[in-house]
Design an enzyme around this catalytic site. Structure first.
Site, PDB file in Angstrom:
ATOM      1  N   GLU A   1       0.838  -1.192   0.000  1.00  0.00           N
ATOM      2  CA  GLU A   1       0.000   0.000   0.000  1.00  0.00           C
ATOM      3  C   GLU A   1       0.871   1.238   0.000  1.00  0.00           C
ATOM      4  OE1 GLU A   1      -2.629  -0.211   3.317  1.00  0.00           O
ATOM      5  OE2 GLU A   1      -4.015  -1.580   2.317  1.00  0.00           O
TER       6      GLU A   1
ATOM      7  N   HIS B   1       9.001  -4.516  -8.550  1.00  0.00           N
ATOM      8  CA  HIS B   1       7.858  -3.730  -9.014  1.00  0.00           C
ATOM      9  C   HIS B   1       6.582  -4.015  -8.217  1.00  0.00           C
ATOM     10  CE1 HIS B   1       6.996  -7.328 -11.668  1.00  0.00           C
ATOM     11  NE2 HIS B   1       5.761  -7.006 -11.337  1.00  0.00           N
TER      12      HIS B   1
ATOM     13  N   ASP C   1      14.953  -6.225 -10.782  1.00  0.00           N
ATOM     14  CA  ASP C   1      13.546  -6.398 -10.402  1.00  0.00           C
ATOM     15  C   ASP C   1      13.372  -7.456  -9.325  1.00  0.00           C
ATOM     16  OD1 ASP C   1      10.885  -5.786 -10.349  1.00  0.00           O
ATOM     17  OD2 ASP C   1      10.353  -6.926 -12.138  1.00  0.00           O
TER      18      ASP C   1
ATOM     19  N   SER D   1       3.255 -12.068 -10.334  1.00  0.00           N
ATOM     20  CA  SER D   1       4.591 -11.473 -10.191  1.00  0.00           C
ATOM     21  C   SER D   1       5.145 -11.734  -8.796  1.00  0.00           C
ATOM     22  CB  SER D   1       4.531  -9.965 -10.433  1.00  0.00           C
ATOM     23  OG  SER D   1       4.278  -9.671 -11.777  1.00  0.00           O
TER      24      SER D   1
ATOM     25  N   THR E   1       8.015 -13.114 -13.322  1.00  0.00           N
ATOM     26  CA  THR E   1       8.212 -11.669 -13.369  1.00  0.00           C
ATOM     27  C   THR E   1       7.395 -10.968 -14.434  1.00  0.00           C
ATOM     28  OG1 THR E   1      10.458 -11.893 -12.517  1.00  0.00           O
ATOM     29  CG2 THR E   1       9.963  -9.875 -13.712  1.00  0.00           C
ATOM     30  N   ALA E   2       7.313 -11.532 -15.616  1.00  0.00           N
ATOM     31  CA  ALA E   2       6.700 -10.809 -16.728  1.00  0.00           C
ATOM     32  C   ALA E   2       5.967 -11.774 -17.637  1.00  0.00           C
ATOM     33  CB  ALA E   2       7.768 -10.055 -17.523  1.00  0.00           C
ATOM     34  N   ILE E   3       5.032 -11.220 -18.409  1.00  0.00           N
ATOM     35  CA  ILE E   3       4.327 -12.000 -19.413  1.00  0.00           C
ATOM     36  C   ILE E   3       4.335 -11.244 -20.727  1.00  0.00           C
ATOM     37  CG2 ILE E   3       2.810 -13.185 -17.795  1.00  0.00           C
ATOM     38  CD1 ILE E   3       0.598 -11.217 -18.543  1.00  0.00           C
TER      39      ILE E   3
END
Length: 474
Positions: free
Chosen positions: A65, A116, A146, A221, A237-239
């Site tokens: 948050e 991230h 990252d 993630s 981590t990523a798509i």
């Protein structure tokens, strides 16, 4: 009957022969045969459930948050309107939250996730699979790779997912992805390793990913990519997606990099340091490979070498091609950076090169980037175009922090105050100041001293993104 007895004897002989061949086969051949395609209906009905039960407790949800300020009026922040309207134009705050996943990698409660997921967060909570929720704090984070390491605020023993050797992973291996996609709750998907050493996947500096077709969606993630031994081999981590959903192309940061990053966090490092090579590299294109007489367009082409740097001391020269590190093939410059980083700072690495068609091996020392000149940061003030800019003496360490490519030296702008004369002129961080009114600028102290004069106009030369720019200002 005779025919049946004859067939039985033949089958018995064949069975003995097969068993003998199996027993006499080399151990290496048996190890290779350990991975097998399902050969029967029974094998097709095998389940991942026992593996999931044993490991899923170590995969957590990460809630981050942050409090952001939003202006209630387009005039908020304007001194004139605030002077006359005061509290009638207050800024309002609003809470934003993000959801991701994480993996517990030590019984004391260390959690690895993506940077991230927690970037800019004021409050981070970790929720276990059993529903319990804990506060946590960030021990180490780095946006270039990252990754982030969190410490759960609790005195108890937590379930752990052990770190595997991601270098042992092969294309075609079965894998499971565990995370919390779209906030629906812990989800397990299966697939295979689709490719290795993928680069140019994200906007960051890191470019060495494991590719999988196991379904990965937003919320996954920071979650686990796991092999059939119940070991963590990657952090999802990523798509690759055009609509935000899974298209069967997901990417994970290899566990061997996670190990190095985790070790830095456990040592108490405040930043993640990567080895300083003192050289720049380009990919080996098909044109470069043809010009150099290489059989394949793979490796890292040495473009430039810093005088006195580790690469020069090791005997690395421009025009050579790096093909392997410690016996492991290098596919591209990003792979070279990955191999050197996972080798570890304070150690050395054996670099395989192709030099004028001949192969050779050199040894390079792996250390952090040095601060060859004290940075001596100075905020420039007064009636001049540079007022509001902060400058410093450039060194390999500062260049690494600013993510500057090449081998720069001199005086660099590290910050520009918003609304300042320097900002209005258009100066930017990472601009290198070469000369001012015909005088070469070699230090931040000299730069500050040169601004005491007011010549009425300013003739300056800067380097921006490798391009030399000349300007005249009044």
């Amino acid at each position: 009957m005779k025919m049946r007895n004859h067939m039985q004897r033949v089958l018995k002989f064949m069975a003995h022969g097969f068993l003998a061949a199996l027993l006499l086969a080399p151990l290496g051949a048996q190890a290779q045969d350990a991975k097998a395609v399902p050969a029967s209906r029974m094998e097709m009905q095998l389940s991942f459930a026992p593996l999931v039960k044993r490991t899923s407790g170590a995969v957590v949800n990460v809630y981050a948050e942050r409090i952001v300020q939003r202006r209630a009026s387009p005039f908020a922040g304007d001194p004139f309107f605030e002077q006359f309207f005061g509290q009638q134009l207050p800024n309002r705050t609003e809470k934003q939250s993000s959801l991701g996943s994480g993996v517990i990698v030590s019984a004391s409660g260390l959690v690895v996730t993506n940077n991230h997921v927690i970037e800019g967060a004021d409050d981070i909570k970790v929720a276990l699979a059993d529903g319990r929720e804990f506060s946590s704090k960030v021990l180490l984070k780095d946006d270039r790779v990252d990754l982030a390491v969190l410490q759960i605020d609790a005195k108890e023993q937590f379930p752990v997912l052990p770190l595997g050797n991601s270098d042992a992973t092969e294309v075609g291996d079965l894998v499971l992805a565990i995370g919390n996609p779209f906030g629906v709750g812990q989800t397990v998907t299966s697939g295979i390793v689709s490719a290795l050493a993928r680069n140019q996947v994200t906007q960051g500096d890191f470019g060495f990913f494991i590719q999988t077709d196991a379904s990965i969606n937003p919320g996954n993630s920071g979650g686990a990519l796991m092999n059939m031994n119940g070991e963590l081999i990657g952090i999802n981590t990523a798509i690759f997606s055009r609509g935000g959903g899974s298209n069967g192309i997901g990417f994970a940061i290899p566990a061997n990099l996670v190990k190095v990053f985790l070790a830095a966090a456990e040592k108490g490092d405040k930043s993640f340091q990567r080895p300083y090579v003192g050289a720049t590299f380009d990919p080996v294109t098909s044109e470069v490979a043809e010009a150099l007489g290489l059989k394949r367009a793979r490796g890292a082409l040495v473009v430039s070498v810093v005088k006195g740097g580790p690469a020069e001391k090791a005997g690395i020269e421009p025009g050579q091609v790096v093909t392997a590190v410690n016996g492991i093939e290098v596919e591209h410059p990003d792979a070279l950076g990955y191999r050197l980083t996972t080798a570890g700072i304070g150690k050395s690495a054996k670099i395989a090169l192709i030099d004028k068609g001949k192969e050779k091996t050199v040894t390079i020392a792996l250390d952090t980037a040095p601060e060859t000149a004290p940075r001596d940061e100075r905020l420039l003030e007064g009636r001049n175009p540079f007022a509001g800019a902060t400058v410093a003496n450039l060194s390999p360490k500062l260049a690494d922090e600013l993510r500057m490519v090449g081998t720069p030296s001199g005086v660099v702008i590290v910050d520009v105050a918003r609304g300042s004369p320097a900002s209005r002129v258009g100066f930017q961080p990472k601009d290198i100041i070469v000369s001012l009114n015909g005088a070469d600028i070699t230090s931040s102290a000299q730069m500050e001293e040169a601004l005491h004069d007011d010549p009425g106009f300013w003739r300056l030369e800067i380097i921006r993104d490798g391009q030399r720019l000349r300007q005249f200002l009044r």
